[in-house]
Write a protein that holds these residues in place. Structure first.
Motif, short mmCIF file in Angstrom:
data_model
loop_
_atom_site.label_atom_id
_atom_site.label_comp_id
_atom_site.label_asym_id
_atom_site.label_seq_id
_atom_site.Cartn_x
_atom_site.Cartn_y
_atom_site.Cartn_z
N ASP A 133 -0.23 -0.22 -5.35
CA ASP A 133 1.12 0.76 -4.11
C ASP A 133 1.73 1.94 -3.48
O ASP A 133 2.27 2.56 -2.77
N TRP A 153 -4.80 2.87 4.22
CA TRP A 153 -3.06 3.45 4.45
C TRP A 153 -3.91 4.79 4.49
O TRP A 153 -2.38 5.64 4.88
N LYS A 154 -4.45 5.88 4.32
CA LYS A 154 -4.35 6.98 3.94
C LYS A 154 -4.73 7.44 5.63
O LYS A 154 -3.90 9.20 5.63
N TYR A 185 1.46 3.84 2.02
CA TYR A 185 2.06 3.77 3.23
C TYR A 185 3.56 3.24 3.41
O TYR A 185 4.95 4.04 4.11
N GLN A 186 2.73 1.68 3.52
CA GLN A 186 4.86 1.59 3.45
C GLN A 186 4.76 1.41 2.51
O GLN A 186 6.35 1.29 2.69
N THR A 210 1.37 11.33 0.09
CA THR A 210 2.06 11.08 0.80
C THR A 210 3.72 12.16 1.05
O THR A 210 4.44 12.05 2.53
N LYS A 240 -2.94 6.43 8.21
CA LYS A 240 -1.65 6.44 8.49
C LYS A 240 -0.76 7.59 7.87
O LYS A 240 0.42 8.02 8.92
N ASP A 251 0.66 -0.95 -0.03
CA ASP A 251 -0.14 -0.21 -0.25
C ASP A 251 0.59 0.94 -0.44
O ASP A 251 1.77 1.02 0.42
N ASP A 299 0.52 6.13 -4.71
CA ASP A 299 -0.11 7.10 -4.60
C ASP A 299 -0.56 7.92 -5.74
O ASP A 299 0.19 8.44 -6.35
N PHE A 345 -4.01 -5.75 -0.50
CA PHE A 345 -3.44 -4.07 0.26
C PHE A 345 -4.18 -3.30 1.29
O PHE A 345 -5.68 -3.98 1.35
N ASP A 346 -3.80 -2.61 2.02
CA ASP A 346 -4.52 -1.70 3.00
C ASP A 346 -5.32 -0.45 3.03
O ASP A 346 -4.40 0.30 2.18
#
Length: 655
Positions: A275, A564-565, A97-98, A225, A567, A95, A277, A560-561
């Motif tokens: 993965d 994620w946003k 964030y990762q 991000t 985080k 995702d 954004d 994927f999570d």
């Protein structure tokens, strides 16, 4: 410095007229997303987004300088080993964030420095190729946005004092994005910039503003991000437009919260590369300090006087330097990825036993499969030799800090057009001959939509072909009829003269120009293809420094999570355990444990969808868009029909 007389080259003409002009000039913008524009909150008093505020507060005081020493003779084998070790977890960072956290770590490692684009361009290009052999996924786009479009724009466009900030950005592992493409000026439209940056003499600041939804920055990779950015806006001084110019700005503070006047919306789930954004960004009268204008080639004085520095003026070839390096990186990555796909498929075909007329035989010996592999390797390897030769020429410009010549610009355009065309065609031909293997995850075929992404990123192939056509017609005008007929290939010369005649008759009548281009669109692209073929014929082939292509492909996790946003603006990150394919085909519920940053486990609800585990999407979550802090998200409801509000920490609350 030379005083520039203000011109009337404003960007307020009709979009239709501008697009017609861009068709002829061949300018293009990069792109890798649609809601109404809500109200903005005015900026805080004195709030500034300029580069002197790399930290949320204070100014930059480093005394380090930009290195001009060449390090081209680096140990590429050692670099390869260390770089691949650093990106070993790329396929499991599923995702944004990762993935963004992994890039921060890579940045801080300094295996590749931001200034290596100029100091060691061969290392810069090699890093992109290494990633493509692991898998042509979203991280590769994130990587090139950071090192090429964002940091590379600073390297190429910033003044000596501004360059110093690159050290601090790399030390901190900060992320940046490149904000050029707009909603109504995407990859098929050419370079049209309606975002404005107006200089205010009284405050000695620029006011960055999005005048309408169609001017919102669009499909900005790493735009959600990133805390930093280089934005391209129409510079206005005393009501006079000086055209698109680059500005450095801060998008988020140290806590991950958006700066005043900035709104960001995630583009949503894609068919591939989730993965990465991609964002749409609006600016509402955002204040930038005077030195936010990247000033290697121009500057605005305190009194509001616009001047250029040196002989180069701010033009698309100057602003778009990183589009050129980006096109080169994309061409190389697509070809390397496609070749790895063929190598993996060939290995499978050698072990796959089929029933032949004369008994069992490997799939690889089937004549149609063997022919596709042979044809593909020949086409891919020839194009690899071409792009290696173009890279060698471009590396000289990067090391010397010069703008590529028109001839080299055309070679780069051909590299991207033909490399993507070959990759798409050969991958499709291979897919047609290997049966259900091409449907399986982990084969490399699951990433084929990335080749389509390569086609339109950093300028769609059609726009680049229009540029080649435009350049060819300019040469016809310069050489005249006789010079054109005696200057090269007769078929190309006749095609160019025919188009030049019709477009010349249309003159500056834009509707007439549009009619010619519409009626003769096939001839336009046919002429471009002739130019491409000539350039390919006349360019000697070379080899890359690493030698043969190595298959390092690793399958990515399939889930994927989707949260994620939430985080991005939180203090403590959570590192999710990768989600792998599930053998179950029916829908059902499953529990998957997740490890947080303190080593504690927490349970999250997951669901089995289409044969793989994926995080259950909670309806009415924080949603795609992130508003200014404390503002209600207009028109968005949760699953129970209640309004939801974005809280300062990035979470959501139900009223």
């Amino acid at each position: 410095m030379n005083r520039i007389v203000p011109t009337a080259t404003r960007l307020t003409a009709s979009a239709k007229a501008l697009r017609a002009q861009r068709v002829l000039t061949g300018s293009s913008a990069p792109s890798l997303h649609s809601t109404s524009l809500p109200l903005f909150r005015p900026p805080r008093q004195g709030a500034s987004h300029g580069f002197l505020s790399v930290s949320a507060h204070g100014t930059y005081v480093s005394t380090r300088t930009f290195s001009s020493a060449s390090t081209a003779t680096f140990d590429h084998a050692e670099f390869t080993s260390k770089f691949l070790a650093e990106v070993a977890d790329v396929t499991q960072a599923t995702d944004p964030y990762q993935s963004s956290q992994l890039l921060r770590s890579l940045i801080r490692s300094k295996l590749l420095k931001f200034t290596d684009m100029a100091d060691a361009p061969e290392k810069f290009f090699l890093a992109h190729r290494l990633l493509s052999t692991v898998g042509l996924g979203g991280f590769g786009v994130r990587f090139t946005v950071q090192f090429n479009l964002f940091a590379g724009s600073i390297v190429g466009l910033a003044g000596p004092e501004q360059l110093k900030m690159l050290d601090e950005i790399q030390d901190k592992g900060q992320l940046g994005c490149f904000l050029l493409t707009e909603m109504q000026a995407g990859v098929l439209s050419g370079l049209i910039v309606e975002t404005t940056a107006k200089y205010n003499k009284a405050t000695q600041t620029f006011t960055l503003h999005t005048p309408s939804d169609k001017a919102a920055k669009n499909w900005i990779s790493q735009g959600f991000t990133a805390e930093l950015g280089v934005v391209i806006a129409d510079l206005e001084v005393d009501g006079v437009s000086h055209g698109p110019h680059p500005f450095f700005l801060r998008l988020r503070d140290d806590g991950g919260n958006l700066m005043p006047g900035i709104r960001v919306e995630d583009m949503g789930t894609k068919t591939v590369a989730n993965d990465l954004d991609n964002a749409r960004v609006w600016f509402d009268n955002v204040s930038l300090p005077r030195n936010a204008l990247l000033n290697r080639f121009c500057e605005v004085s305190e009194e509001g006087i616009y001047t250029t520095k040196g002989e180069e003026k701010m033009r698309i070839e100057v602003i778009g330097q990183r589009l050129l390096t980006g096109r080169q990186c994309i061409a190389e990555a697509a070809l390397l990825s496609c070749r790895v796909l063929h190598m993996r498929t060939e290995s499978y075909a050698k072990t796959k036993v089929c029933n032949g007329i004369n008994g069992e035989t490997p799939l690889s010996t089937m004549p149609q499969v063997a022919a596709v592999l042979q044809q593909s390797y020949a086409a891919i390897d020839d194009m690899l030799g071409y792009v290696a030769a173009v890279e060698a020429e471009l590396s000289v410009c990067l090391r010397e800090g010069t703008i590529p010549s028109p001839e080299l610009v055309d070679k780069i355009s051909v590299a991207k057009i033909r490399a993507i065309e070959v990759s798409l065609q050969r991958a499709h031909a291979l897919r047609m001959e290997v049966g259900s293997y091409a449907l399986m995850h982990g084969t490399g075929f699951e990433l084929q939509d990335m080749l389509l992404c390569c086609k339109f990123a950093e300028g769609d192939s059609r726009i680049l072909q229009m540029k080649l056509m435009r350049d060819r017609l300019k040469k016809v005008k310069k050489d005249g009829v006789l010079g054109t007929l005696t200057g090269g290939n007769m078929k190309e010369a006749m095609a160019a003269l025919s188009l030049a005649k019709d477009l010349g008759a249309a003159g500056r009548d834009l509707p007439a120009v549009e009619r010619v281009l519409t009626e003769r669109w096939k001839d336009v692209y046919a002429l471009s293809e002739m130019v491409e073929a000539r350039i390919l014929r006349n360019t000697p082939r070379r080899a890359f420094i690493e030698g043969k292509v190595v298959d390092r492909f690793r399958p990515s996790a399939t889930g994927f999570d989707k949260g994620w946003k939430d985080k991005v603006a939180q203090g403590k990150p959570k590192i999710g355990i990768s989600v792998h394919p599930s053998p179950q085909a029916a829908l059902g519920a499953a529990e998957l444990r997740e490890l947080d940053c303190n080593g504690r486990t927490s349970k999250r609800r997951h669901t089995v969808e289409y044969g793989c585990l994926a995080t259950l999407h909670e309806t009415g979550g924080a949603g795609k868009g992130e508003q200014l802090r404390g503002r209600r998200q207009a028109g968005r409801q949760d699953g129970k029909g209640k309004q939801r509000e974005i809280r300062p920490g990035g979470g959501a609350a139900t009223e």
